[in-house]
Design an enzyme around this catalytic site. Structure first.
Site, mmCIF file in Angstrom:
data_model
loop_
_atom_site.group_PDB
_atom_site.id
_atom_site.type_symbol
_atom_site.label_atom_id
_atom_site.label_comp_id
_atom_site.label_asym_id
_atom_site.label_seq_id
_atom_site.Cartn_x
_atom_site.Cartn_y
_atom_site.Cartn_z
ATOM 1 N N GLY A 639 0.860 -1.177 0.000
ATOM 2 C CA GLY A 639 0.000 0.000 0.000
ATOM 3 C C GLY A 639 0.880 1.205 0.000
ATOM 4 O O GLY A 639 2.086 1.095 -0.230
ATOM 5 N N ASP A 754 -10.438 3.092 10.832
ATOM 6 C CA ASP A 754 -10.318 2.684 9.427
ATOM 7 C C ASP A 754 -10.894 1.292 9.224
ATOM 8 O O ASP A 754 -10.276 0.436 8.596
ATOM 9 C CB ASP A 754 -8.858 2.762 8.994
ATOM 10 C CG ASP A 754 -8.714 2.925 7.473
ATOM 11 O OD1 ASP A 754 -9.728 3.231 6.814
ATOM 12 O OD2 ASP A 754 -7.603 2.722 6.964
#
Ligand SMILES: *[C@@H]1O[C@H](CO)[C@@H](O)[C@H](O)[C@H]1NC(C)=O
Ligand SMILES: *[C@@H]1O[C@H](CO)[C@@H](O)[C@H](O)[C@H]1NC(C)=O
Length: 951
Positions: A639, A754
């Protein structure tokens, strides 16, 4: 001393060269003085020849400076009277530089200036009356600053003025009109725009202000302290298209003859103290938005013009004393989206007819006298009849609750048939799937003519933006719009990201060019968006930014010259430096061997050794070895922050090693608090931390290895795991328990921030485990239930309340969890092709039908196997979690209970799951394998936590 000699020689040379410069000897000293008063001027503002050297943001004609455009470049300092030296200047645009402060100088000498644009800076003090002497001025945009005092009457002298925007300041006093001795705004007969909203203007609106000579199209006086009557002369300004007088203290009856204003598209008179008869709006055939709420008009029967305004989109007349039964014909106006008539005396039957507008989204008749409702099959309209006789007998029809008010204005530009790549942490993927640093800001529309924008409306805005940028040859690749929201002033706000073409960042002239197009209104949005302004963020990604951070940095020529002269010395210094560095480094490595936390102490901002229970400190070599030197074959995810590798420890244990990318290394303090946080959480539904490494400038986290990757991967069908309804229920319950643990049992409680399907991992028995605490916030008692924090999270999962208030609570996780539940039953990503899952479900839902009529939206894999009652309860629970107000969302422990109830409804034992999960600790108690062999894939996807961090 050789050094000093060379410097002075070079400085002398540079000075000599000014004689040969092209720039007029009058302009350079003025610009130089401005430059000295400013921080963060462009890097190429060096030398003495702005015209010849092409200084960013400066253009010249015949060696005279004619324009300075420096929008969003992070300038700070004062605008000094030196500007007066640039007597040929036509355009001055310093918009979106919040750091520009202080009062404005006198502009008297800028006789040729046509555009004075200082939008969204930090200027204060009064507007200097000398602006009235700028006879050529066409654009005067001083909005969104901190100006005080009155509107200078001298502005009345600006006979060429087209645009006058003074909104969003602290201006006070009355609106000046002319008399025998003084000019006034009534003289501006050629001006099209009076934007004075959000100030503290007071007194009556002078009737002399308006006349039939005027050509105004936008009169925006909203949110001031204006009193008295609306002058009847307003009816003479036949060119008028948008009128906003709302949020003032206007009173008396409305005598303006509105039926003359046949071009008016938007009319806002709400929140005043108007009395007398309701204004007559018949004949306003292009009127699309009307809001006259909260006034004290005489009681009136529903006027005939209700059904005759063919362009009507939004009819908002709360608390206006209208009475009687709504005509069916109202709902067949083809553009109609919203009818809000709260707190009136509407009675009889509500019947929307068979021919109702397919745009219709909301009919809100709270607190009226409606006693019957003719339902239609298959409509998607939110109808609110709370507080009407029809809802009094404890009926539980959907229209008798307001809990389903939706956040249904959601849109974001979809990707263009491409797969968004994983970008470096501070880059963002464009709609064309290229990673880049976009220019960002907020477009604000002061009077949009619609209530709910649909994707075709936003698409037309995107296209118009692109056409405008391209026609000006700006290096723009694509634009991204997102997060449409209506604020308290009924302004529509949209975030805009403009992506560069050719390279992954903009240079200064690109940014100031885009800024100028938006600040000086070159860009004309499609008609339905109405008047707008833009507030740009300062752009932090210019090449070589570090060099021009300090404007006092040495002249480039000097540095080059000095470098040549001093090369020998530099070389010697370098050799000495490298030697010293190596030496120290060797000593450091020796200490590191004996003390695993040594690197922590060396790292200035990291603050001491972490408090760690049960997490091991690995050496970099150990992890290098376990992952076969971070080989590509071991890569299982990645990521913005870096990559994740599968590793095997010497004892054979599999681990996932997350290695921060160079450039996304956190501060030591941040890394340390993440480790401390992680080492305190121990729950079977939370991924556990095995250890970490902080050495040789590397940051690595070592997690238990979770074989089946992310829930997102499974739902997408990418990795061949079939998730039937039972498995999804178990996953939902497991994930809920993990989040509940963080909220209720971790000490201190943790808000994850998140929660999303990419952060739920599935182990070899498909038990859910919550992971990725990179954004998590511990919450201590003193914070009383919320933390105020910069909004972070992932688009699509973000709690709108948190987004708007910046107050983070546990209920923000509940919102994200609700989105996750919707994802589980639909297998769609939260935002797919610009459609927001929460809205899609709410719109499609019809409680009167089987499975709430959601069959088309459900994942076909499970749609046929879901027991209806449990599916409905699951949808109910999801929607409660995504309730607009956090207060009305359940807690995670209530979510866990409800999921257990739903499992029981399906004849499943919610506790059976805990037996299976013991297997993930390596103890198989002979529990039956929870899924069939065909889905037992050995292929491991690891996990791919990608994350968007909106600013
Ligand atoms: C509705 O209100 C109007 C005006 O107050 C009244 O004349 C009418 O009879 C009422 N209609 C019904 C059905 O109650
Ligand atoms: C979108 O809205 C516009 C105007 O508001 C309307 O004309 C158009 O038909 C709508 N499109 C869809 C797909 O609903």
């Amino acid at each position: 001393m050789i050094w000093r000699f060379h410097l002075s020689l070079l400085v002398a040379l540079v000075q000599v060269s000014t004689i040969a410069a092209l720039t007029s000897g009058q302009d350079f000293p003025a610009l130089k003085a401005l430059k000295d008063a400013w921080e963060n001027v462009p890097a190429n503002w060096v030398g003495a020849d702005p015209c010849g050297d092409g200084w960013d943001g400066v253009s010249c004609t015949n060696n005279r400076i004619v324009s300075i455009t420096l929008a969003s470049t992070g300038l700070s300092g004062q605008l000094t009277s030196d500007i007066g030296g640039l007597s040929e200047l036509l355009i001055l645009d310093l918009s979106y530089n919040k750091g520009l402060t202080g009062s404005l100088p006198s502009f008297e000498n800028l006789k040729k200036l046509t555009s004075l644009i200082l939008v969204g800076c930090g200027f204060s003090g009064p507007i200097p009356p000398s602006v009235g002497s700028l006879q050529k001025l066409v654009f005067l945009s001083l909005n969104s600053n901190n100006f005080i005092g009155g509107i200078p009457p001298s502005i009345g002298h600006l006979s060429n003025l087209y645009w006058l925007d003074l909104a969003d300041n602290k201006l006070s006093g009355t609106i000046p009109v002319s008399n025998a001795t003084s000019p006034g705004l009534d003289m501006l007969v050629g001006t099209k725009h009076f934007h004075f909203g959000n100030n503290q203007l007071s007194g009556e609106i002078p009737s002399q202000l308006f006349s039939s000579n005027m050509t105004l199209i936008h009169v925006l006086f909203e949110n001031n302290q204006l009193t008295g009557r609306i002058p009847s002369t307003l009816g003479l300004v036949r060119s008028l298209e948008v009128l906003r007088l709302d949020k003032n203290a206007l009173n008396g009856s409305v005598s303006a003859n509105f039926s003359n204003l046949t071009r008016v598209q938007e009319l806002f008179l709400a929140n005043n103290r108007l009395t007398g008869p309701l204004p007559d709006l018949s004949g306003l055939n292009v009127l699309s938005y009307v809001d006259v709420s909260n006034n004290s008009f005489d009681a009136t029967d529903i006027p005939p013009w209700f059904s005759s305004l063919q362009s009507l989109n939004s009819l908002i007349m709360d608390k206006t004393q209208i009475q009687g039964q709504l005509p069916v014909s109202l709902f067949s106006l083809s553009q109609l989206q919203i009818v809000s008539l709260k707190n009136n005396r509407i009675n009889g039957t509500l019947n929307i007819g068979a021919d109702y507008s397919r745009q219709l989204q909301l009919i809100d008749l709270q607190n009226n006298f409606v006693d019957a409702f003719t339902q239609r099959a298959g409509y998607n309209i939110q109808i609110v009849l709370v507080g009407n006789p029809i809802c009094e007998e404890g009926t539980r029809d959907a229209y008798c609750s307001i809990t389903q008010q939706s956040f249904n204005n959601s849109y974001s530009t979809p990707a263009e048939n491409c797969v968004p790549p994983l970008c470096a942490s501070d880059q963002i993927s464009s709609p064309k799937c290229k990673c880049a640093y976009p220019y960002t800001g907020t477009l604000v529309f002061r009077a949009p003519s619609f209530s709910f924008g649909n994707s075709s409306v936003y698409n037309s805005l995107e296209q118009k933006l692109m056409v405008t940028f391209q026609s000006r040859s700006l290096p723009v690749d694509s634009v991204f719009l997102s997060n449409p929201t209506k604020n308290l002033d009924n302004y529509l706000e949209l975030s805009l990201q403009v992506f560069p073409s050719g390279q992954d960042y903009f240079n200064r002239s690109g940014i100031s060019g885009i800024g100028f197009i938006l600040s000086n209104q070159t860009f004309k949005p499609p008609r339905e968006f109405g008047p707008f302004y833009f507030i740009g963020n300062s752009y932090a990604f210019f090449p070589g930014l570090s060099a021009d951070r300090s404007h006092k940095s040495l002249n480039n020529k000097v540095i080059i010259g000095a470098a040549v002269g001093g090369a020998v010395i530099v070389l010697l210094l370098l050799i000495a430096g490298v030697y010293a560095f190596r030496h120290r480094r060797r000593a450091e490595m020796a200490t590191q061997k004996s003390d695993p936390f040594a690197s922590w102490e060396k790292n200035k901002d990291s603050g001491g050794v972490p408090q760690i229970k049960g997490a091991k400190c690995f050496s970099f070599e150990e992890l290098q070895k376990s992952t076969n030197n971070f080989s590509e074959a071991n890569e299982i995810g990645g990521g913005g922050y870096g990559k994740v590798y599968r590793g095997t420890l010497p004892n054979g244990q599999l681990v996932a090693v997350k290695r921060a990318r160079q450039g996304s290394i956190h501060g030591g303090q941040e890394f340390k608090s993440e480790i401390e946080l992680l080492s305190r959480v121990h729950h079977k539904n939370v991924v556990s931390l095995e250890g970490f490494c902080f050495e040789q400038g590397e940051q690595l986290l070592v997690y238990e290895y979770i074989a089946n990757g992310t829930l997102r991967d499974s739902l997408s069908g990418k990795i061949g795991i079939r998730l039937d309804w039972t498995r999804r229920l178990r996953i939902a319950l497991g994930a809920a328990k993990g989040v509940q643990y963080l909220h209720d049992l971790a000490n201190p409680p943790i808000i994850h921030r998140d929660i999303k399907s990419n952060n739920i991992l599935l182990d070899d028995r498909l038990n859910a485990k919550v992971t990725d605490f990179g954004l998590s916030k511990p919450m201590d008692e003193s914070q009383k239930g919320h933390v105020t924090t910069q909004v972070k999270g992932t688009m699509g999962y973000l709690d709108p309340e948190y987004y708007m208030t910046q107050q983070l609570t546990e209920k923000s996780d509940v919102y994200s969890f609700g989105v996750l539940l919707l994802e589980l039953i639909t297998a769609r990503t939260p935002i797919e092709r610009g459609r927001y899952i929460v809205r899609e479900v709410k719109v499609a839902m019809d409680v009167s039908k089987d499975m709430y009529g959601l069959q088309d939206i459900l994942d076909p894999i499970i749609a046929s196997s879901m027991p209806e009652r449990s599916a409905e309860k699951f949808v109910d629970l999801s929607l409660r979690c995504v309730h607009e107000s956090g207060y009305n969302r359940p807690t995670m422990s209530e979510v866990v209970k409800e999921l257990e109830n739903i499992m029981a409804l399906c004849g499943l034992n919610p506790n059976a799951e805990s037996a299976s999960s013991s297997a993930s600790y390596g103890v198989n108690r002979g529990y039956d394998h929870p899924y069939s062999n065909e889905s037992l894939v050995s292929y491991s996807a690891g996990y791919l936590p990608t994350r968007l961090e909106p600013k």
